[in-house]
Design a protein around this motif. Structure first.
Motif, PDB file in Angstrom:
ATOM      1  N   LEU A   1     -13.058   5.501   3.445  1.00 43.26           N
ATOM      2  CA  LEU A   1     -12.574   4.167   3.761  1.00 43.26           C
ATOM      3  C   LEU A   1     -13.785   3.353   4.218  1.00 43.26           C
ATOM      4  O   LEU A   1     -14.527   3.783   5.109  1.00 43.26           O
TER       5      LEU A   1
ATOM      6  N   THR B   1      -4.408   3.245   4.248  1.00 44.57           N
ATOM      7  CA  THR B   1      -5.593   3.421   3.397  1.00 44.57           C
ATOM      8  C   THR B   1      -5.989   4.877   3.183  1.00 44.57           C
ATOM      9  O   THR B   1      -6.247   5.283   2.045  1.00 44.57           O
TER      10      THR B   1
ATOM     11  N   SER C   1       0.818  -1.210   0.000  1.00 44.65           N
ATOM     12  CA  SER C   1       0.000   0.000   0.000  1.00 44.65           C
ATOM     13  C   SER C   1       0.855   1.264   0.000  1.00 44.65           C
ATOM     14  O   SER C   1       0.548   2.234  -0.692  1.00 44.65           O
TER      15      SER C   1
ATOM     16  N   VAL D   1     -11.777   3.353  -0.581  1.00 45.25           N
ATOM     17  CA  VAL D   1     -10.816   2.278  -0.302  1.00 45.25           C
ATOM     18  C   VAL D   1     -11.537   1.231   0.536  1.00 45.25           C
ATOM     19  O   VAL D   1     -12.218   1.569   1.512  1.00 45.25           O
TER      20      VAL D   1
END
Length: 221
Positions: A172, A162, A129, A147
């Motif tokens: 998120l 994230t 990530s 995300v």
């Protein structure tokens, strides 16, 4: 032992038009998932409930989040066996999914599944990530509208993996266990540091008569 939900009307009720693609995914998981280390031995006869319907529980939240977005882009962090990324991509053909997974054998699995399921809205990125975050910060990659992730890490770590991938006002949307609220309470500082706000937990329906799951949503400032 056959999956308890094989042939159940619940599947079509929850998964709709995505069901034929997800039946192919289910069959592959049933045959190869355990030997390839993607699901546990106890999961083989509960793949529908434990993995596919559980993953699909985020779909209504993603749809609400992107309802007014021109570019409905979703990054799935730590895609692993395809949960929730492949399931959500099958359910949301008008969204573009980027599956972020660092492990080569899992990337190989995801590629096989994308081909088998005939998903043309999925890109697989073999990367951690933080490497993708670096591309977003350098403007080499557009930030994402949403995300998603499931069972990747506690929120204290997940926030940094994230939230930097999101555009302003993105969300998120993470599948979590029963300790979701406790995780959010512990991660307040990290959520704030990475530009998150208004963290909250929803009880998400998995299917009629099935145990619900938990969805964490954090807005990006």
């Amino acid at each position: 032992m056959a999956d308890a939900l094989n042939g159940s009307p619940v599947l079509e009720q929850v998964l709709g038009d995505a069901l034929p693609r997800l039946e192919r995914f289910h069959d592959k998981l049933e045959q190869e998932g355990e030997p390839r280390g993607l699901i546990g031995p106890r999961d083989v006869d509960i793949i529908w409930e434990r993995h596919i319907l559980n993953s699909a529980a985020i779909v209504p939240y993603v749809m609400r989040s992107t309802a007014h977005d021109r570019f409905k882009t979703v990054a799935d962090v730590g895609s692993g066996g395809g949960f929730p990324g492949l399931v959500a991509a099958a359910c949301l053909p008008d969204h573009r999914f980027t599956l972020i997974e660092p492990m080569e054998r899992r990337v190989e699995w995801l590629s096989e599944c994308v081909k088998l399921m005939e998903l043309d809205n999925v890109t697989i990125v073999r990367s951690r990530s933080d490497e993708v975050i670096s591309q977003v910060r350098k403007h080499a990659l557009h930030p994402f509208a949403v995300v998603t992730c499931r069972a990747v890490a506690p929120m204290t770590k997940l926030s940094g993996w994230t939230l930097p991938l999101l555009k302003p006002s993105g969300q998120l949307i993470a599948l979590k266990g029963r300790s979701a609220q406790a995780e959010l309470d512990k991660a307040k500082d990290q959520i704030n540091r990475y530009g998150g706000r208004n963290p909250r937990v929803f009880e998400a329906e998995v299917g009629p008569g099935l145990e619900s799951t938990h969805v964490v949503i954090v807005d990006k400032r």
